[in-house]
Design an enzyme around this catalytic site. Structure first.
Site, short mmCIF file in Angstrom:
data_model
loop_
_atom_site.label_atom_id
_atom_site.label_comp_id
_atom_site.label_asym_id
_atom_site.label_seq_id
_atom_site.Cartn_x
_atom_site.Cartn_y
_atom_site.Cartn_z
N GLY A 267 3.24 3.64 -11.74
CA GLY A 267 2.29 3.94 -10.49
C GLY A 267 2.93 4.04 -9.54
O GLY A 267 3.98 4.14 -9.32
N ASN A 268 2.12 3.76 -8.47
CA ASN A 268 2.43 4.13 -7.28
C ASN A 268 1.81 3.00 -6.23
O ASN A 268 0.88 2.50 -6.62
CB ASN A 268 2.61 5.60 -6.52
CG ASN A 268 0.99 5.93 -6.69
OD1 ASN A 268 0.08 5.46 -5.87
ND2 ASN A 268 0.66 6.81 -7.40
N ARG A 269 2.13 2.95 -4.86
CA ARG A 269 1.66 2.07 -3.95
C ARG A 269 0.26 2.42 -3.30
O ARG A 269 0.14 1.87 -2.25
CB ARG A 269 2.78 1.51 -2.94
CG ARG A 269 3.92 0.74 -3.61
CD ARG A 269 5.01 0.43 -2.64
NE ARG A 269 4.65 0.10 -1.43
CZ ARG A 269 5.46 -0.26 -0.31
NH1 ARG A 269 6.60 0.52 -0.42
NH2 ARG A 269 4.98 -1.12 0.48
N SER A 270 -0.24 3.57 -3.55
CA SER A 270 -1.40 3.87 -2.91
C SER A 270 -2.62 2.91 -2.88
O SER A 270 -2.91 2.47 -4.10
CB SER A 270 -2.12 5.23 -3.38
OG SER A 270 -3.10 5.67 -2.82
#
Ligand code: CTP
Length: 414
Positions: A209-212
């Site tokens: 995933g990512n930190r958005s």
């Protein structure tokens, strides 16, 4: 912080209890808040509650403290008036210019931005009388929020619910920062926004995933909807954000689902805003059962990755090929850090021409900036070569500048 004078007007509806949160949030933000309820509002929430939350006495009529002329002074001195909930009756009285209680008298004397947050049954909201009243108030420069859809008192559902207090205070802060931030200028425009991060499954319990946080894309959807656009939000994974009022929300998880949703809805849309942080790669194989760590092996398993489709570039290509005849503006986002080859703007300019979109919103990331935070700044680059800096402020303030740029583009090529 800049302490502002805010009047919170409360009309007589069941949602009056939510006004308590609005008052508390604005007071906690450091503002000087005064509550002016109507007589009927006090049948739902007692004056003592509003007095305790605001730290000021509460009156409903024009004949209390007459020596201080409050019916004139409160409105004249206010930096912002928020009416939450605004009932059908209150809207009608505001349109007629009545001054039969302290709240309507204050509305007549206020020269600051006025924000109405309506709440009523769906039939009342859709009644031609209310529709005309809302139109009149908007034409006169007031901001009338679109109500949320959902369960109303009793069993009925539909538009008419008071937007959540956080949403009301977000718009209040926006109007304090920029009095002209919310013109009702996007009627008839269909806007498709993607927001949040995608998750690419590795096995049933793990993902890449990512930190958005989704905050910036949600803010664009929220601001555009309140400026009259018909907004569809394709929501990836976020920091638990609530669905914005007046917006159709489709929840997705992976880059592939996001691609499918954009492909389905883009042909209808006039504007596409790709604020989502889409994974560029996904695991080539998703394990059907949980990958075990195998205690005797010290090396981790390798995960083969394959490229995902570039949704933004795909939409630009489709438009060039004439497959999106309705599409009038495509907006990309770029989160850049700068490196040995060039600074943030160098990479952003290259990305704008590589992606072929009309506008690119650029954020400098790293060192705690842009991701998961409430404030932001950056640049807006346009395909025609114009560039301007987005001043530091809330993501809602940034969203209002981004929506301004979209509105300008639409006007220019109309
Ligand atoms: N984007 C997209 N589909 C992808 C990846 C990105 O539509 N598979 C969109 C994003 O929503 C954003 C823009 O492309 O609007 C730029 O995203 P970014 O990750 O910064 O760009 P990349 O093309 O991935 O460039 P790089 O990783 O090389 O910086």
């Amino acid at each position: 912080m800049n302490r502002k004078r805010i009047i919170v007007g409360v009309a007589g509806g069941i949602a009056a209890y939510k006004a308590c949160s609005v008052v508390r949030q604005l007071s906690e933000a450091g503002h000087d808040v005064r509550v002016i309820p109507t007589e009927s509002a006090l049948r739902f929430v007692g004056a003592a509650t509003f007095e305790a939350l605001s730290g000021h006495p509460v009156h409903t009529g024009v004949f209390e403290d007459v020596d201080e002329v409050p019916h004139v002074r409160l409105g004249q001195e206010a930096d912002l008036v928020v009416v939450a909930p605004a009932t059908a009756d209150l809207l009608a009285r505001a349109v007629a210019g009545r001054a039969d209680d302290l709240l309507t008298a204050t509305l007549l004397t206020a020269r600051c931005p006025v924000l109405f947050a309506p709440a009523m049954h769906t039939e009342m909201w859709l009644h031609p009388a209310t529709v005309a009243n809302v139109e009149t108030l908007r034409r006169r420069g007031a901001v009338v929020l679109e109500p949320a859809s959902g369960r109303l008192t009793g069993a009925d559902t539909g538009p008419g619910r008071l937007p959540e207090p956080e949403e009301i205070t977000t718009f209040a802060e926006l109007l304090l920062a920029r009095a002209d931030a919310m013109p009702f200028d996007l009627c008839g425009i269909k806007l498709l926004v993607s927001a949040g991060g995608t998750r690419e499954a590795i096995d049933p319990v793990r993902f890449i995933g990512n930190r958005s946080s989704g905050k910036q894309g949600y803010a664009v959807a929220r601001v555009a909807a309140q400026r009259g656009a018909d907004v569809t939000l394709i929501a990836g994974n976020t920091a638990g954000l609530a669905d914005p009022a007046g917006v159709h929300v489709l929840h997705i998880t992976s880059a592939e689902q996001l691609h499918e949703a954009v492909t389905k809805h883009a042909p209808d849309a006039h504007v596409l805003v790709m604020a989502a942080a889409v994974a560029d790669f996904r695991p080539a194989h998703v394990a059907t059962s949980k990958i075990k760590k195998k205690l005797d092996v010290t090396e981790g398993p390798a995960i083969d990755l394959v490229r995902t489709d570039d949704v933004l570039a795909g939409a630009v290509r489709q438009r060039t090929d004439g497959q999106l005849p309705n599409m009038r503006a495509i907006v990309g986002f770029a989160a850049e850090t700068g490196d040995a080859n060039g600074d943030v703007l160098f990479h952003a300019r290259a990305k704008l021409s590589r992606k072929g979109c009309d506008l690119l919103v650029v954020n400098a990331v790293g060192e705690g900036r842009a991701f998961e935070v409430d404030n932001n700044d950056g640049w807006l680059l346009s395909a025609d070569g114009t560039e301007f800096a987005l001043e530091h402020g809330s993501k809602t303030l940034m969203a209002s500048r981004i929506v301004d740029a979209i509105a300008m583009l639409l006007r220019r090529e109309a």
